[in-house]
Write a protein that holds these residues in place. Structure first.
Motif, PDB file in Angstrom:
ATOM      1  N   PRO A 149       0.799  -1.224   0.000  1.00  0.00           N
ATOM      2  CA  PRO A 149       0.000   0.000   0.000  1.00  0.00           C
ATOM      3  C   PRO A 149       0.836   1.281   0.000  1.00  0.00           C
ATOM      4  O   PRO A 149       0.487   2.248  -0.682  1.00  0.00           O
ATOM      5  CB  PRO A 149      -0.823  -0.117   1.287  1.00  0.00           C
ATOM      6  CG  PRO A 149      -0.938  -1.579   1.516  1.00  0.00           C
ATOM      7  CD  PRO A 149       0.343  -2.178   1.027  1.00  0.00           C
ATOM      8  N   VAL A 150       1.918   1.303   0.750  1.00  0.00           N
ATOM      9  CA  VAL A 150       2.745   2.511   0.795  1.00  0.00           C
ATOM     10  C   VAL A 150       3.344   2.800  -0.581  1.00  0.00           C
ATOM     11  O   VAL A 150       3.384   3.947  -1.035  1.00  0.00           O
ATOM     12  CB  VAL A 150       3.855   2.370   1.860  1.00  0.00           C
ATOM     13  CG1 VAL A 150       4.868   3.507   1.737  1.00  0.00           C
ATOM     14  CG2 VAL A 150       3.246   2.363   3.258  1.00  0.00           C
TER      15      VAL A 150
ATOM     16  N   ILE B  74      -7.558   1.002   6.302  1.00  0.00           N
ATOM     17  CA  ILE B  74      -6.645   0.195   7.123  1.00  0.00           C
ATOM     18  C   ILE B  74      -6.612   0.800   8.522  1.00  0.00           C
ATOM     19  O   ILE B  74      -6.246   1.962   8.690  1.00  0.00           O
ATOM     20  CB  ILE B  74      -5.238   0.175   6.494  1.00  0.00           C
ATOM     21  CG1 ILE B  74      -5.326  -0.432   5.082  1.00  0.00           C
ATOM     22  CG2 ILE B  74      -4.266  -0.618   7.341  1.00  0.00           C
ATOM     23  CD1 ILE B  74      -4.075  -0.270   4.261  1.00  0.00           C
ATOM     24  N   PRO B  75      -6.984   0.046   9.577  1.00  0.00           N
ATOM     25  CA  PRO B  75      -7.210   0.660  10.881  1.00  0.00           C
ATOM     26  C   PRO B  75      -5.965   0.921  11.721  1.00  0.00           C
ATOM     27  O   PRO B  75      -5.995   1.770  12.604  1.00  0.00           O
ATOM     28  CB  PRO B  75      -8.119  -0.361  11.589  1.00  0.00           C
ATOM     29  CG  PRO B  75      -7.737  -1.673  10.966  1.00  0.00           C
ATOM     30  CD  PRO B  75      -7.384  -1.374   9.542  1.00  0.00           C
ATOM     31  N   ASP B  76      -4.872   0.179  11.483  1.00  0.00           N
ATOM     32  CA  ASP B  76      -3.719   0.269  12.377  1.00  0.00           C
ATOM     33  C   ASP B  76      -2.453   0.481  11.556  1.00  0.00           C
ATOM     34  O   ASP B  76      -2.120  -0.324  10.682  1.00  0.00           O
ATOM     35  CB  ASP B  76      -3.598  -1.012  13.212  1.00  0.00           C
ATOM     36  CG  ASP B  76      -2.620  -0.860  14.375  1.00  0.00           C
ATOM     37  OD1 ASP B  76      -1.570  -0.225  14.195  1.00  0.00           O
ATOM     38  OD2 ASP B  76      -2.909  -1.401  15.464  1.00  0.00           O
TER      39      ASP B  76
ATOM     40  N   ALA C 107       0.133  -2.269  11.000  1.00  0.00           N
ATOM     41  CA  ALA C 107      -0.150  -3.363  10.071  1.00  0.00           C
ATOM     42  C   ALA C 107       0.710  -3.284   8.819  1.00  0.00           C
ATOM     43  O   ALA C 107       0.941  -4.286   8.149  1.00  0.00           O
ATOM     44  CB  ALA C 107      -1.628  -3.354   9.685  1.00  0.00           C
ATOM     45  N   PHE C 108       1.209  -2.088   8.485  1.00  0.00           N
ATOM     46  CA  PHE C 108       2.062  -1.950   7.313  1.00  0.00           C
ATOM     47  C   PHE C 108       3.375  -2.708   7.459  1.00  0.00           C
ATOM     48  O   PHE C 108       4.022  -3.038   6.468  1.00  0.00           O
ATOM     49  CB  PHE C 108       2.386  -0.473   7.057  1.00  0.00           C
ATOM     50  CG  PHE C 108       1.237   0.314   6.493  1.00  0.00           C
ATOM     51  CD1 PHE C 108       0.625  -0.059   5.317  1.00  0.00           C
ATOM     52  CD2 PHE C 108       0.769   1.433   7.153  1.00  0.00           C
ATOM     53  CE1 PHE C 108      -0.423   0.673   4.792  1.00  0.00           C
ATOM     54  CE2 PHE C 108      -0.271   2.183   6.643  1.00  0.00           C
ATOM     55  CZ  PHE C 108      -0.877   1.794   5.454  1.00  0.00           C
TER      56      PHE C 108
END
Length: 354
Positions: free
Chosen positions: A105-106, A323-325, A328-329
């Motif tokens: 995602p990043v 994405i909540p946290d 997680a990345f």
């Protein structure tokens, strides 16, 4: 011997499998085989008899061995042909599906951000992740007593005892890139600086290493109105809907005046939706570049002015993709990528050639 030759050559020719062939070998040439026993009798013969019987027995033994080897090869070929008739592969069928790799995602959001700002004329600037204390703090008008310069907030590199040079740090923002760019390229300029940054923090919304993108635009007549337009255009393109922004007065050492920027959103069931509703969410800091920062980069603040802003790439990725946290990345099972829909880079990107 003629009887033995005829017996075994016929039996070898008629045998149906390798197990039967091995039985024949033992019967003929094993320790107690018929031909082996005949060869043991050579010792009881006279020299004249051995001269006749010895070569004949050796010839018989070699002939039987050759017949055994030939029949074994023939049985092997027959077994292979039978297997090929029963097992086959249609090479014209499509191959089995192989799961494609996924983009993080990043990385995807960095590409999205870069592409959007490129459409507005912003180039990409890069700089070192290990910075001098001067570029990371002093040139950005951050005073020596500022909390960001404390070791509880910033990672300092180790110096040998007696080495009194100014310290180096893992950069706490990508703002030093702005100074380096203005030093090297001068003004006017319009750049963004995406990259990794480091701070001593770790919880649901903070990690020791994360990603930022900062923007800088310097020219003769740039104002806060230009800043507001750029940010609203960016957020509308990024979230795919018209997004209103709200500026709140704030303070940052490197900008004056400074503003926190909120974006329009709504909260439903604990989920934030950007671009609708009557609520606001703070997403970045911004302002007009402080004269001290311009002077540090060798730019005359009486001739030039401009704006700067900075936001977390990880945090806007969380907002867009739910994405909540933040942690997680970095420490989750990679299967969570598929859960959030990351299977390929399917948006226009500067580096993908789309």
């Amino acid at each position: 011997m003629d009887d033995l030759r005829e017996k075994y050559l016929k039996a070898i020719a008629d045998v149906a499998d390798e197990a039967g062939l091995e039985d024949l070998r033992v019967q003929a040439l094993g320790k107690k085989g018929e031909i082996s026993l005949q060869m043991r009798e050579l010792g009881k013969m006279t020299p004249e008899q051995r001269q006749v019987a010895g070569p004949a027995l050796n010839a018989l033994k070699n002939e039987v061995n050759s017949a055994l080897a030939a029949r074994k090869a023939a049985l092997g070929d027959a077994a292979l042909n039978e297997r090929l008739r029963g097992e086959w592969l249609d090479v014209t069928l499509p191959a089995r599906h192989r799961r494609q790799g996924t983009i993080h995602p990043v990385s995807q959001v960095t590409e999205e951000v870069t592409a959007i700002f490129a459409d507005m004329g912003f180039a990409v600037a890069e700089g070192p992740q290990i910075e001098t204390d001067w570029y990371n703090f002093d040139a950005l008008n951050i005073p020596g007593h500022h909390p960001a310069r404390a070791e509880m907030d910033t990672f300092y590199t180790h110096r040998k005892e007696g080495d009194n040079r100014p310290p180096h740090v893992l950069r706490t923002h990508t703002s030093p890139v702005q100074i380096r760019y203005m030093e090297q390229h001068g003004t006017p300029c319009r750049v963004i600086a995406p990259g990794r940054v480091y701070r001593a923090d770790y919880d649901q919304t903070h990690t020791p290493m994360f990603h930022q993108v900062e923007g800088l635009a310097i020219d003769k007549d740039i104002s806060m109105a230009n800043l507001k337009w750029v940010l609203e255009e960016f957020f509308s393109a990024y979230f795919g809907a018209k997004v209103r922004t709200r500026f709140r007065a704030s303070h940052f050492p490197f900008t004056e005046p400074s503003a926190e920027v909120d974006i329009q959103c709504s909260w439903e069931g604990g989920t934030v939706k950007v671009g609708e509703g009557d609520d606001w969410l703070e997403v970045l800091g911004s302002g007009m570049v402080h004269p001290h920062v311009l002077r540090s980069a060798g730019v005359d603040p009486d001739q030039w002015q401009g704006f700067a802003f900075g936001m977390g790439i990880d945090r806007i990725a969380m907002l867009k993709y739910g994405i909540p946290d933040l942690r997680a990345f970095f420490d989750s099972d990679l299967r969570w990528l598929r859960h959030y829909g990351f299977s390929a880079l399917d948006v226009p990107a500067v580096h993908s050639g789309v």
